[in-house]
Enzyme design. Sequence first.
Site, mmCIF file in Angstrom:
data_model
loop_
_atom_site.group_PDB
_atom_site.id
_atom_site.type_symbol
_atom_site.label_atom_id
_atom_site.label_comp_id
_atom_site.label_asym_id
_atom_site.label_seq_id
_atom_site.Cartn_x
_atom_site.Cartn_y
_atom_site.Cartn_z
ATOM 1 N N ASP A 81 5.038 -0.864 -0.792
ATOM 2 C CA ASP A 81 4.375 -2.101 -1.169
ATOM 3 C C ASP A 81 5.387 -3.222 -1.411
ATOM 4 O O ASP A 81 5.098 -4.402 -1.172
ATOM 5 C CB ASP A 81 3.533 -1.855 -2.428
ATOM 6 C CG ASP A 81 2.409 -2.867 -2.575
ATOM 7 O OD1 ASP A 81 2.123 -3.596 -1.603
ATOM 8 O OD2 ASP A 81 1.807 -2.926 -3.662
ATOM 9 N N HIS A 121 -4.310 0.203 1.744
ATOM 10 C CA HIS A 121 -4.027 -0.015 0.319
ATOM 11 C C HIS A 121 -4.417 -1.387 -0.216
ATOM 12 O O HIS A 121 -4.671 -1.537 -1.411
ATOM 13 C CB HIS A 121 -2.545 0.234 0.047
ATOM 14 C CG HIS A 121 -1.692 -0.978 0.238
ATOM 15 N ND1 HIS A 121 -1.374 -1.466 1.491
ATOM 16 C CD2 HIS A 121 -1.115 -1.821 -0.662
ATOM 17 C CE1 HIS A 121 -0.621 -2.534 1.353
ATOM 18 N NE2 HIS A 121 -0.450 -2.781 0.066
ATOM 19 N N ASP A 122 -4.475 -2.431 0.622
ATOM 20 C CA ASP A 122 -4.828 -3.775 0.136
ATOM 21 C C ASP A 122 -5.993 -4.373 0.909
ATOM 22 O O ASP A 122 -6.162 -5.602 0.913
ATOM 23 C CB ASP A 122 -3.622 -4.716 0.222
ATOM 24 C CG ASP A 122 -2.842 -4.805 -1.075
ATOM 25 O OD1 ASP A 122 -3.411 -4.455 -2.130
ATOM 26 O OD2 ASP A 122 -1.669 -5.208 -1.042
ATOM 27 N N HIS A 138 -1.461 -11.248 1.412
ATOM 28 C CA HIS A 138 -2.078 -9.924 1.402
ATOM 29 C C HIS A 138 -3.098 -9.803 2.535
ATOM 30 O O HIS A 138 -4.291 -9.576 2.306
ATOM 31 C CB HIS A 138 -2.727 -9.651 0.047
ATOM 32 C CG HIS A 138 -1.743 -9.384 -1.048
ATOM 33 N ND1 HIS A 138 -1.332 -10.358 -1.925
ATOM 34 C CD2 HIS A 138 -1.064 -8.267 -1.385
ATOM 35 C CE1 HIS A 138 -0.451 -9.852 -2.781
ATOM 36 N NE2 HIS A 138 -0.275 -8.576 -2.468
ATOM 37 N N HIS A 166 0.581 -7.553 6.072
ATOM 38 C CA HIS A 166 1.126 -6.841 4.910
ATOM 39 C C HIS A 166 0.614 -5.403 4.884
ATOM 40 O O HIS A 166 1.384 -4.464 4.643
ATOM 41 C CB HIS A 166 0.737 -7.558 3.621
ATOM 42 C CG HIS A 166 1.028 -6.760 2.383
ATOM 43 N ND1 HIS A 166 2.301 -6.467 1.954
ATOM 44 C CD2 HIS A 166 0.186 -6.160 1.495
ATOM 45 C CE1 HIS A 166 2.250 -5.737 0.856
ATOM 46 N NE2 HIS A 166 0.976 -5.533 0.548
#
Length: 741
Positions: free
Chosen positions: A609, A488-489, A448, A452
Amino acid sequence: MPAYVHIRPFKAILVILSLLRHLLATQWDYSRRCRQPTQPTPAMVDATAAEQFLDANPQFAKQYYDINFRPKVIADLLDTNRQPAVDVSQFHELTTVEESEILFDLVREIQDNLNMEKSVFNLMKHLSFMMRADRMSLFMYRQRNGVAELATRLFNVHKDAEFDECLVAPDSEIVYPLDIGIVGHVASSKKMVNIPDVSEEIIFYKLIDYILHGKEDIKVIPNPPADHWALVSGLPTYVAETGLICNIMNAAEDEFFSFQTEPLDDSGWTIRNILSLPIVNKKEEIVGVATFYNRKDGKPFDEMDETLMESLTQFLGWSMLNPDTFERMNKLENRKDIFQDMVMYHVKCRKDEIQHVLNTRERWGKEPDECEEEELQEILSEVLPNAREAEILEFHFCDFEHSELDLVKCGIRMYYELKVVDKFHIPREVLVRFMYSLSKGYRKITYHNWRHGFNVGQTMFTLLMTGDLKRYYTDLECMAMVTAGFCHDIDHRGTNNLYQMKSGNPLAKLHGSSILERHHLEFGKTLLRDDSLNIYQNLNRRQHDTVIHLMDIAIIATDLALYFKKRAMFQKIVDQSKTYENWNDWTKYMMLETTRKEIVMAMMMTACDLSAIAKPWEIQSKVALSVAAEFWEQGDLERTVLEQQPIPMMDRNKADDLPKLQCGFIDFVCSFVYKEFSRFHEGITPMLERLLNNRKEWNALKEAHEAKMAALEARKEEAQRATGAKQASAAQSQSKTCSLS
């Protein structure tokens, strides 16, 4: 915040007051509408007759009002964009309705403002206006080393005051003993003191004002400077000590307190009358003193003023001004600002780093912020990759061949391909800094990481452009969706939500559900709040609210627990699309269906994702090992730190089961979303085809592993049988005996 417990019922009362206001305002219209249309028009009914009719028929009036006016009234009151309705520029007589309007706006402001001192300041400004008082000051009661004392916190507040002018800094606060002055008297006695005519009172104690410096050194100032006129009188101390409400109607003639009679500023302002009240918390402890000076109409403060201010200061003390809560909230906010500053220092793109993309020093001999937009654009036109050559429009995009800086440049290129840079006036330097800072915001962990994060943003971009889902969304919405993919991460820790809960991580205590997703969202929004990183800075208010709302939905949607809940709704949308013969009609319908668009967007985030599972096999197989390695690292933590046995997916001792686990993951999680999207838009079919191919590859590995394990088991059983036969034969030979008769 404890204040909410007390604000909400008070807010309900204010809603009722406002409803009554609208009821009175519509009495005449109501009586006029109630006439039967078939009857002759009666004579004009005056206001008195209408009022008598309503008084005589309360149930009928209530029913009519509930049906025709109540919903709109409540909606207007609770509208987040509602503007204050009362003119506070000049003092004037307030009606009950205007008072309720002010109180309602005040409560809303308290709820929305997390800065406690600003909330109290705004409250004091409102109170000064309602009381028509020239000045108001706040003294906080506290105990230091077991000694009770009062300290200024907000000083010389009036209806037109500015917060920075009235806030007393910690190193400048005036601290004095509780046994001095009228404010101390109110704090001690917990009672209201209303002094109508100060000439009728006796002289109070002599004021000794002292200020704390550094290491508890105390400097005694026997003659306070003139700007401490509120303390010279001794009134604040007296109120704090006695708890009385002091209403002094003629300050110049008062003998109980020592008020200054000369003008206190260049405008010639003098103290004429004062109303001082203690602020008491739920434990009936005095936590402060509120003092009002000079009603604007020249009259003394009356009993109605006392009653109103007593109620409001009680509300203030109960809900907001508990000293512990006040100090704790301010310390937490200060800590938050410090930590945020530390994070931004390490995450924000530095001046030397931005030169890796915008080499303005080499090109123009100056910094990016000194360059014109045309000069920056000239550099970007040369350094940004071509979209086709970089394959950022392809579902099979592979980041292995790109450096992390290359991915930053590819991300910038996507905003140009979406045609939002010029349309929404995104400054070039800000866009570069934002993308570079995003790459730094991702931790250097196994899976992550920034690669990614970029891949998810790239897949969102490809779904919109190549998959033709952009037809349902505006350019503004597309920009928000791609940005959400990149964010998002951010700051992922390499462990999942369950681990945050088991380990007692502060994130789990801060966010009750979708723990990491909410953290990623807040981190991304924190970056966007910085002017040098805010790519949304030139949007209008409505556009800004839209992009933030969409980012909220999109990033939270990456929680797989929510994905399973929305699958049925998405499937219905896909089924509905097949009922339209004309594709343009379906597109027009979807563009107006906000809820359906948000559901589709949420499913797009899930598809993005999980997109590594739909890459070509040579990519997917390597990425799967990275995912598994990060899972195994969490399993190691669970085994060592939490002293728990990890589940098979997190257990590196069961690494040979990876193909089997991948097949199960594809079947139960991934297949649905890619099958439905392929059915929804044929342009997305390549993702499904690669998913099915990867399923075959993993299944082949699974079968090979199972065959190998079966062969080993067969050889083991054969060896056990051989060993058993030998043991049986040996036992039989030993048991032979000779019998003689």
